[in-house]
Design a protein around this motif. Structure first.
Motif, mmCIF file in Angstrom:
data_model
loop_
_atom_site.group_PDB
_atom_site.id
_atom_site.type_symbol
_atom_site.label_atom_id
_atom_site.label_comp_id
_atom_site.label_asym_id
_atom_site.label_seq_id
_atom_site.Cartn_x
_atom_site.Cartn_y
_atom_site.Cartn_z
ATOM 1 N N ARG A 77 0.849 -1.203 0.000
ATOM 2 C CA ARG A 77 0.000 0.000 0.000
ATOM 3 C C ARG A 77 0.881 1.249 0.000
ATOM 4 N NH1 ARG A 77 -3.782 -1.158 -2.591
ATOM 5 N NH2 ARG A 77 -4.182 1.048 -2.394
ATOM 6 N N ARG A 78 1.934 1.238 0.809
ATOM 7 C CA ARG A 78 2.823 2.402 0.862
ATOM 8 C C ARG A 78 3.514 2.609 -0.478
ATOM 9 N NH1 ARG A 78 6.578 1.308 4.851
ATOM 10 N NH2 ARG A 78 7.799 0.370 3.210
ATOM 11 N N ASP A 79 3.979 1.522 -1.097
ATOM 12 C CA ASP A 79 4.638 1.632 -2.400
ATOM 13 C C ASP A 79 3.703 2.218 -3.447
ATOM 14 O OD1 ASP A 79 6.920 0.582 -1.271
ATOM 15 O OD2 ASP A 79 6.671 -1.414 -2.158
ATOM 16 N N LEU A 80 2.406 2.018 -3.271
ATOM 17 C CA LEU A 80 1.406 2.566 -4.187
ATOM 18 C C LEU A 80 0.997 3.998 -3.814
ATOM 19 C CD1 LEU A 80 -0.842 -0.605 -4.584
ATOM 20 C CD2 LEU A 80 0.735 0.364 -6.283
ATOM 21 N N GLY A 81 1.596 4.530 -2.759
ATOM 22 C CA GLY A 81 1.275 5.894 -2.331
ATOM 23 C C GLY A 81 0.054 5.986 -1.440
ATOM 24 N N GLY A 85 -3.782 3.665 3.963
ATOM 25 C CA GLY A 85 -3.986 2.220 3.894
ATOM 26 C C GLY A 85 -2.808 1.466 4.495
ATOM 27 N N ALA A 86 -1.608 1.922 4.193
ATOM 28 C CA ALA A 86 -0.404 1.286 4.740
ATOM 29 C C ALA A 86 -0.395 1.377 6.253
ATOM 30 C CB ALA A 86 0.844 1.950 4.162
ATOM 31 N N ILE A 87 -0.659 2.564 6.764
ATOM 32 C CA ILE A 87 -0.654 2.755 8.216
ATOM 33 C C ILE A 87 -1.712 1.879 8.873
ATOM 34 C CG2 ILE A 87 -1.156 4.453 10.034
ATOM 35 C CD1 ILE A 87 0.356 6.497 8.170
ATOM 36 N N GLY A 88 -2.856 1.698 8.213
ATOM 37 C CA GLY A 88 -3.885 0.804 8.747
ATOM 38 C C GLY A 88 -3.364 -0.621 8.906
ATOM 39 N N PHE A 89 -2.663 -1.128 7.891
ATOM 40 C CA PHE A 89 -2.089 -2.471 7.994
ATOM 41 C C PHE A 89 -1.012 -2.526 9.075
ATOM 42 C CE2 PHE A 89 -3.790 -3.129 3.644
ATOM 43 C CZ PHE A 89 -4.470 -4.319 3.881
ATOM 44 N N PHE A 90 -0.166 -1.479 9.152
ATOM 45 C CA PHE A 90 0.881 -1.476 10.177
ATOM 46 C C PHE A 90 0.286 -1.327 11.577
ATOM 47 C CE2 PHE A 90 3.567 0.232 6.526
ATOM 48 C CZ PHE A 90 4.025 -1.037 6.171
ATOM 49 N N ASP A 91 -0.807 -0.573 11.707
ATOM 50 C CA ASP A 91 -1.516 -0.517 12.997
ATOM 51 C C ASP A 91 -1.949 -1.912 13.417
ATOM 52 O OD1 ASP A 91 -1.345 2.283 13.139
ATOM 53 O OD2 ASP A 91 -3.420 2.607 12.482
ATOM 54 N N ASP A 92 -2.562 -2.640 12.468
ATOM 55 C CA ASP A 92 -2.993 -4.010 12.770
ATOM 56 C C ASP A 92 -1.799 -4.877 13.157
ATOM 57 O OD1 ASP A 92 -5.608 -3.264 12.205
ATOM 58 O OD2 ASP A 92 -5.646 -4.243 10.226
ATOM 59 N N LEU A 93 -0.679 -4.688 12.468
ATOM 60 C CA LEU A 93 0.513 -5.487 12.741
ATOM 61 C C LEU A 93 1.062 -5.204 14.137
ATOM 62 C CD1 LEU A 93 2.744 -7.449 11.960
ATOM 63 C CD2 LEU A 93 3.861 -5.568 10.701
ATOM 64 N N VAL A 94 1.213 -3.942 14.503
ATOM 65 C CA VAL A 94 1.780 -3.657 15.831
ATOM 66 C C VAL A 94 0.800 -4.010 16.948
ATOM 67 C CG1 VAL A 94 3.402 -1.934 14.940
ATOM 68 C CG2 VAL A 94 1.209 -1.188 15.859
ATOM 69 N N ASN A 95 -0.484 -3.961 16.664
ATOM 70 C CA ASN A 95 -1.459 -4.412 17.662
ATOM 71 C C ASN A 95 -1.385 -5.920 17.842
ATOM 72 O OD1 ASN A 95 -2.479 -1.867 18.312
ATOM 73 N ND2 ASN A 95 -3.950 -1.928 16.648
ATOM 74 N N TYR A 96 -1.195 -6.636 16.754
ATOM 75 C CA TYR A 96 -1.110 -8.092 16.792
ATOM 76 C C TYR A 96 0.238 -8.559 17.340
ATOM 77 C CZ TYR A 96 -0.774 -12.891 15.018
ATOM 78 O OH TYR A 96 -0.584 -14.237 14.906
ATOM 79 N N ALA A 101 9.682 -5.362 15.981
ATOM 80 C CA ALA A 101 10.214 -4.031 15.699
ATOM 81 C C ALA A 101 9.891 -3.529 14.293
ATOM 82 C CB ALA A 101 11.729 -4.019 15.922
ATOM 83 N N GLU A 102 9.877 -4.419 13.320
ATOM 84 C CA GLU A 102 9.714 -3.963 11.936
ATOM 85 C C GLU A 102 8.336 -3.371 11.677
ATOM 86 O OE1 GLU A 102 11.273 -2.676 8.589
ATOM 87 O OE2 GLU A 102 12.363 -3.647 10.214
ATOM 88 N N GLY A 103 7.330 -3.790 12.433
ATOM 89 C CA GLY A 103 6.011 -3.174 12.288
ATOM 90 C C GLY A 103 6.071 -1.686 12.581
ATOM 91 N N TYR A 104 6.782 -1.333 13.636
ATOM 92 C CA TYR A 104 6.937 0.080 14.003
ATOM 93 C C TYR A 104 7.820 0.808 12.998
ATOM 94 C CZ TYR A 104 5.048 -1.511 18.437
ATOM 95 O OH TYR A 104 4.252 -2.062 19.402
ATOM 96 N N ASN A 105 8.908 0.150 12.559
ATOM 97 C CA ASN A 105 9.812 0.793 11.608
ATOM 98 C C ASN A 105 9.098 1.100 10.291
ATOM 99 O OD1 ASN A 105 12.475 1.703 10.736
ATOM 100 N ND2 ASN A 105 12.411 -0.075 9.396
ATOM 101 N N GLN A 106 8.313 0.170 9.802
ATOM 102 C CA GLN A 106 7.609 0.389 8.540
ATOM 103 C C GLN A 106 6.519 1.449 8.681
ATOM 104 O OE1 GLN A 106 8.410 -0.754 5.492
ATOM 105 N NE2 GLN A 106 10.209 -1.700 6.426
ATOM 106 N N ARG A 107 5.829 1.456 9.824
ATOM 107 C CA ARG A 107 4.820 2.503 10.029
ATOM 108 C C ARG A 107 5.506 3.857 10.135
ATOM 109 N NH1 ARG A 107 0.590 1.950 14.913
ATOM 110 N NH2 ARG A 107 2.460 2.466 16.114
#
Length: 182
Positions: A77-81, A85-96, A101-107
């Protein structure tokens, strides 16, 4: 009709229940330390890049297939701009997987690309709390501090990143140490 709906709800709840607990983050500490050591001794940028690529393979190794799918979807999603949407997926990742660490780094990168440096810094600090030798998060933190106008902190943080990877591209942003100008 209602029975079918109830069955669909129960079946769709199954995978979510199975995904309640994130497994342990893969332990690549020894391999990461070795890659950093190789970067520090590298005689060329190409040699250092091989070690940096190895580090990325460890950082991007999510704890399970669900976490990997969230990470991959967020990066796509981030690569597509699509930063929201990207942050939504990373939010789900860091919550899960709050210990990954990479969930936070990517967000943080997604926030950085939107120039939301304050939010990026929070996530970079969390990533570095979890994985202090995450060279990319450290260099990202330096760039974020520069974006916030906190240049002295950015210089110190970038020096720490360059100490781990002397071939880091961002090293060109370092100020000359006092007394080295002619």
């Amino acid at each position: 009709m209602i029975r079918t709906l109830c069955l669909c709800l129960v079946l769709s709840a199954g995978p979510a229940v199975a995904q309640d607990a994130c497994p342990a983050v893969p332990d690549h500490a020894a391999e990461m330390a070795q890659a950093i050591s190789h970067m520090q001794r590298a005689q060329s940028a190409a040699e250092a890049q091989r070690s940096a690529s190895a580090l990325w393979s460890y950082w991007l190794d999510a704890p399970d297939s669900h976490a990997q799918a969230l990470l991959d979807a967020g990066m796509t999603r981030r690569d597509l701009g699509d930063f929201a949407g990207a942050i939504g997926f990373f939010d789900d990742l860091v919550n899960y997987c709050p210990a990954y660490a990479e969930g936070y780094n990517q967000r943080a990168l997604s926030y950085f690309l939107q120039r939301d440096f304050a939010a990026s810094l929070v996530d970079l600090d969390r990533a570095l709390d979890l994985l202090p030798n995450h060279v990319a998060a450290l260099s990202g933190k330096a760039l974020t501090l520069f974006g916030l106008g906190r240049d002295a902190e950015g210089q110190a943080t970038l020096r720490a990143a360059v100490a781990m990877n002397p071939w880091l591209q961002e090293r060109r942003l370092l100020d000359e140490p006092p007394g080295t100008d002619i």
